[in-house]
Design a protein around this motif. Sequence first.
Motif, PDB file in Angstrom:
ATOM      1  N   LEU A 163     -58.173   0.141  60.552  1.00 39.70           N
ATOM      2  CA  LEU A 163     -59.519   0.408  61.059  1.00 39.70           C
ATOM      3  C   LEU A 163     -59.588   0.260  62.588  1.00 39.70           C
ATOM      4  CD1 LEU A 163     -61.769  -1.262  58.337  1.00 39.70           C
ATOM      5  CD2 LEU A 163     -61.301   1.180  58.687  1.00 39.70           C
ATOM      6  N   GLY A 164     -58.446   0.001  63.200  1.00 39.39           N
ATOM      7  CA  GLY A 164     -58.389  -0.079  64.654  1.00 39.39           C
ATOM      8  C   GLY A 164     -58.913  -1.370  65.248  1.00 39.39           C
ATOM      9  N   SER A 165     -59.125  -2.390  64.425  1.00 42.28           N
ATOM     10  CA  SER A 165     -59.615  -3.680  64.927  1.00 42.28           C
ATOM     11  C   SER A 165     -58.485  -4.574  65.410  1.00 42.28           C
ATOM     12  CB  SER A 165     -60.382  -4.422  63.830  1.00 42.28           C
ATOM     13  OG  SER A 165     -61.449  -3.653  63.381  1.00 42.28           O
ATOM     14  N   LYS A 166     -57.318  -4.425  64.800  1.00 44.93           N
ATOM     15  CA  LYS A 166     -56.143  -5.188  65.227  1.00 44.93           C
ATOM     16  C   LYS A 166     -55.177  -4.196  65.858  1.00 44.93           C
ATOM     17  CE  LYS A 166     -52.618  -8.464  63.790  1.00 44.93           C
ATOM     18  NZ  LYS A 166     -52.737  -9.285  64.971  1.00 44.93           N
ATOM     19  N   TYR A 191     -65.864   6.958  59.538  1.00 43.09           N
ATOM     20  CA  TYR A 191     -65.658   5.774  60.373  1.00 43.09           C
ATOM     21  C   TYR A 191     -64.874   6.157  61.624  1.00 43.09           C
ATOM     22  CZ  TYR A 191     -63.686   1.322  61.887  1.00 43.09           C
ATOM     23  OH  TYR A 191     -63.296   0.240  62.642  1.00 43.09           O
ATOM     24  N   TRP A 192     -63.764   6.879  61.447  1.00 41.97           N
ATOM     25  CA  TRP A 192     -62.928   7.241  62.582  1.00 41.97           C
ATOM     26  C   TRP A 192     -63.577   8.287  63.472  1.00 41.97           C
ATOM     27  CZ3 TRP A 192     -59.778   4.582  65.105  1.00 41.97           C
ATOM     28  CH2 TRP A 192     -59.079   3.539  64.481  1.00 41.97           C
ATOM     29  N   ARG A 217     -63.850   4.478  71.556  1.00 41.15           N
ATOM     30  CA  ARG A 217     -63.412   3.086  71.422  1.00 41.15           C
ATOM     31  C   ARG A 217     -62.032   2.893  70.820  1.00 41.15           C
ATOM     32  NH1 ARG A 217     -67.878   0.120  68.343  1.00 41.15           N
ATOM     33  NH2 ARG A 217     -68.033   2.119  67.322  1.00 41.15           N
ATOM     34  N   ALA A 218     -61.465   3.916  70.184  1.00 40.59           N
ATOM     35  CA  ALA A 218     -60.184   3.688  69.515  1.00 40.59           C
ATOM     36  C   ALA A 218     -59.497   5.005  69.179  1.00 40.59           C
ATOM     37  CB  ALA A 218     -60.397   2.879  68.241  1.00 40.59           C
ATOM     38  N   ARG A 248     -55.937  -4.075  56.729  1.00 41.28           N
ATOM     39  CA  ARG A 248     -57.228  -3.375  56.810  1.00 41.28           C
ATOM     40  C   ARG A 248     -57.653  -3.247  58.270  1.00 41.28           C
ATOM     41  NH1 ARG A 248     -62.907  -4.289  56.714  1.00 41.28           N
ATOM     42  NH2 ARG A 248     -63.946  -2.820  55.335  1.00 41.28           N
ATOM     43  N   ASP A 249     -57.566  -4.336  59.019  1.00 40.03           N
ATOM     44  CA  ASP A 249     -57.940  -4.316  60.432  1.00 40.03           C
ATOM     45  C   ASP A 249     -57.054  -3.372  61.249  1.00 40.03           C
ATOM     46  OD1 ASP A 249     -59.958  -6.122  59.895  1.00 40.03           O
ATOM     47  OD2 ASP A 249     -58.881  -7.856  60.708  1.00 40.03           O
ATOM     48  N   LYS A 301     -65.821   6.273  65.751  1.00 43.47           N
ATOM     49  CA  LYS A 301     -65.046   5.529  66.753  1.00 43.47           C
ATOM     50  C   LYS A 301     -64.477   6.463  67.819  1.00 43.47           C
ATOM     51  CE  LYS A 301     -63.248   1.579  66.231  1.00 43.47           C
ATOM     52  NZ  LYS A 301     -62.826   0.234  65.949  1.00 43.47           N
ATOM     53  N   ASP A 334     -56.251  -8.356  54.755  1.00 44.21           N
ATOM     54  CA  ASP A 334     -57.263  -8.177  55.799  1.00 44.21           C
ATOM     55  C   ASP A 334     -56.644  -7.725  57.120  1.00 44.21           C
ATOM     56  OD1 ASP A 334     -59.347  -8.845  54.087  1.00 44.21           O
ATOM     57  OD2 ASP A 334     -59.280 -10.966  54.629  1.00 44.21           O
TER      58      ASP A 334
END
Length: 141
Positions: free
Chosen positions: A46-49, A88-89, A97-98, A42-43, A92, A39
Amino acid sequence: MNRTLLIILTAVLTSQSLIAAEYLIVSKKNAEAQTIDKDIVRDIYLGSKLFWKDGSRIHPVHLPITDKTFNHFVEEVIQMDTSQFLSYWRRKLFSGRAHPPKQIKKIEEIIKFVEDHPDSIAILPLSPKNISEHITVIELD
């Protein structure tokens, strides 16, 4: 009937484990860590972490989106197909945002990038040539 179902289930599970064995996750930052949570990876992609525990910025890199190795990674870890990943990218990026993971065309250049950027993490084919002793292969939890 039960025997047929067992054969089909075995074939599916075997094919999924083969997909997972198509890539390596490597890093210089996590030389002390032998595993990383799926996870978290994955994050990261996906630019979450965005930051490691020590506060340093994570620099994810990968082979071109059309590369078979990266496709297996996206399906197995990101749980999207490549068109979903690109969509997705794009969303964003449009929202500001990323920044997407860096895409590098050659394996040797990815290895060099990881050597030069200790905070990076990369996806490589299962048996890359000339992998540095300064880079650690990390297994997924």
